[in-house]
Scaffold this motif. Structure first.
Motif, short mmCIF file in Angstrom:
data_model
loop_
_atom_site.label_atom_id
_atom_site.label_comp_id
_atom_site.label_asym_id
_atom_site.label_seq_id
_atom_site.Cartn_x
_atom_site.Cartn_y
_atom_site.Cartn_z
N ARG A 99 42.30 21.79 12.96
CA ARG A 99 43.02 22.49 11.89
C ARG A 99 42.45 22.07 10.46
N GLN A 143 39.08 23.94 -5.16
CA GLN A 143 38.04 24.83 -4.38
C GLN A 143 38.22 24.80 -2.93
N VAL A 180 36.34 22.82 11.44
CA VAL A 180 37.71 22.74 11.27
C VAL A 180 38.08 24.24 10.26
N ASP A 181 39.27 24.62 10.39
CA ASP A 181 39.68 25.94 10.09
C ASP A 181 39.89 25.94 8.54
N ARG A 182 40.27 24.86 8.01
CA ARG A 182 40.47 24.93 6.60
C ARG A 182 39.93 23.49 5.87
N ALA A 183 39.34 23.40 4.72
CA ALA A 183 38.95 22.21 4.17
C ALA A 183 38.77 22.35 2.83
N GLY A 184 38.75 21.05 1.98
CA GLY A 184 38.33 21.32 0.54
C GLY A 184 36.92 20.85 0.41
N THR A 192 31.96 28.15 6.63
CA THR A 192 30.56 27.76 6.48
C THR A 192 29.59 28.36 7.12
N VAL A 200 33.30 24.68 8.49
CA VAL A 200 34.26 25.44 8.54
C VAL A 200 34.27 26.70 9.08
#
Ligand code: FAD
Ligand code: FES
Lengths: 290, 157
Positions: A162, B69, A188-192, B74, A199
């Motif tokens: 996730r 952000q 990962v599905d979401r990241a900063g 990606t 992603v």
């Protein structure tokens, strides 16, 4: 510490007696894996015949006073004197299991279910595709393949979590990545902005893997929708349904085909599965397109 | 001078195109490099080019007030980034940011759009290919929206 048993060490195998009767096992170690997942290492309280399991099989763990849950072994398969489970604290039973401390005793029934057909993968390229906690049931299959590396073609692990904080076995993933004989891709599905990895959903990793579609076996484990989309992506890349295996999840009670609780069309997930060839379960999945 | 034609013709996005179309596309292509952290484009900026990653990784990002952000997706080797060059008003919809040091083939979208007028077949081919790309990105994003690995009420019997 090795998960393997010393050859002479006798340990109980509860399936040899009454499969409905939990045997007492003691917590020898408990470690957090992520913010909501943890690793539980268990050893039998009573002496008995050895505990042997295959990759993909599961135990029913009984949290005293709360209930039972089906949990796959996440340690390396074979004859073991300790059993390792990697568990996401999802509901009542698993949240209680998380509170257990070293020395506490719980009930264990198993091993149950059909394993990953690792023998079928010999001589072929392998895709292990995991989503979320689904990496836990696949870990023994990867462990087996790495132990007998020469028997398999190209081995690929594609793992989707996730978020970066949800990645299981993070240290081990780094070790696997350091080997030249296995390809490991994580997304990962979401990241900063502080995350420098991939992603996107796990299906986006399929085109990155090296495999010969006509001579590949894929094992997929994760939420049903994830498995469905992964199969579709594999199909796009020419992997036939007959080469794809999935591990199904249904709520379980008896774990041995008595109660019908886990019924899935004509199949019982506990006894006929949890690992099924995709074409056997595809008509039952009934997933609508997103 | 070394031509980019053999490289362009092998890229998944262009595979199978007629040689004369590959030639036109190559005429609008150049090698480029971005350092880790460098922005290749910003939301609302002009969308007059697209890139195919040869090595490295770039992120499509949005800025969410209060959350900073966020990376939407990606994109890695052999994949294309940038489709807004095909559709008016030719403005970028995401920030595009090199996550690692990245080598790309950069394509001049304005130059290509100019060629479509004389060669509608090329325009149609590229529209088809980019539509497929957009569809697959959209599908991937909709699966992401499902938040597959989160807790979902009522999911278990
Ligand atoms: C063969 C097999 C192997 C498995 N292996 C593993 C494994 O290795 N590791 C692992 O972590 N899990 C594994 N699971 C999954 C695990 O068995 C389930 O998550 C199980 O339901 C956990 O039991 P629980 O009592 O803790 O959670 P439950 O109480 O059954 O809750 C499960 C889910 O339902 C939701 N839920 C609970 N109550 C409610 C409510 N009132 N309203 C709405 N939603 C609710 C929870 O948020 C949670 O997501 C496996 C399952 C199977 C069938
Ligand atoms: S859990 Fe009882 S039949 Fe499967």
């Amino acid at each position: 510490m090795s998960e393997r048993a010393a050859a002479a060490a006798p340990t109980p195998n509860v399936t040899r007696t009454d499969p409905m009767q939990p045997a007492p096992w003691r917590v020898v170690r408990t470690e957090p894996e992520t913010h909501d997942a943890f690793k539980l290492t268990l050893a039998p309280v009573e002496a008995g015949p050895p505990f042997t399991f295959e990759a993909g099989q599961f135990n029913m763990l009984f949290a005293p006073g709360v209930g039972e849950a089906a949990l796959s072994m996440s340690g390396c398969s074979g004859t073991v004197d300790r059993v390792v489970h990697t568990i996401r604290a999802a509901g009542r039973v698993t949240k209680t299991l998380r509170t257990l401390k070293r020395g506490d005793v719980l009930g264990l029934r198993g091993p149950f279910g059909k394993p990953w057909p690792v023998g079928l993968a010999e001589g072929r390229d392998v895709l292990l595709v995991a989503g979320g906690i689904g990496l836990a049931p696949l870990r023994p299959a990867l462990c087996h393949m790495l132990e007998h590396r020469e028997r398999f073609g190209r081995v690929n692990l594609l793992y989707g979590a996730r978020s970066p904080q949800d990645i299981l076995f993070a240290k081990e993933i780094e070790t696997w990545r350091g080997r030249f004989d296995v390809s490991v891709e994580v997304t990962v599905d979401r990241a900063g902005a502080d995350w420098h990895g991939r992603v996107g959903v796990v299906t986006t990793l399929v085109p990155r893997a090296q495999f010969d579609p006509a001579n590949t076996v894929a094992f997929i484990c994760g939420p049903e929708i994830m498995m469905h989309f992964t199969q579709r992506e594999l199909e796009r890349h020419g992997v036939p349904d007959e080469s794809v295996w999935v591990s199904m999840e249904r709520n379980m009670k008896c774990g041995v085909g008595f109660c019908g609780h886990c019924q899935f069309g004509p199949l019982f997930v506990c006894k006929d599965g949890p690992v099924f060839r995709y074409d056997r379960v595809a008509p039952l999945l009934g997933i609508r397109e997103v | 001078m070394e031509t980019l034609e053999p490289i362009v013709s092998e890229l998944p996005l262009f595979k199978g195109l007629k040689p004369e179309h590959i030639q036109i596309i190559t005429g609008c292509a150049a090698n480029a490099r971005f350092e880790a952290g460098e922005f290749m484009g910003r939301v609302g900026g002009p969308a007059d080019r697209f890139w195919i990653i040869r090595q490295g990784r770039v992120a499509l990002e949005i800025h969410a007030p209060g959350r900073g952000q966020l990376t939407v997706q990606t994109i890695g080797e052999n994949d294309a980034v940038g489709w807004s060059w095909l559709v008016p008003p030719y403005q970028l919809r995401f920030d595009i940011h090199a996550v690692t040091s990245t080598r790309v083939l950069m394509f001049d979208g304005k130059c290509l759009r100019g060629k479509f007028a004389n060669d509608p077949e090329l325009g149609y081919e590229l529209m088809q290919r980019f539509s497929q790309l957009i569809l697959r990105r959209l599908e991937a994003m909709s699966i992401q929206l499902l938040d597959l690995y989160g807790d979902h009420d009522g999911e278990h019997e």
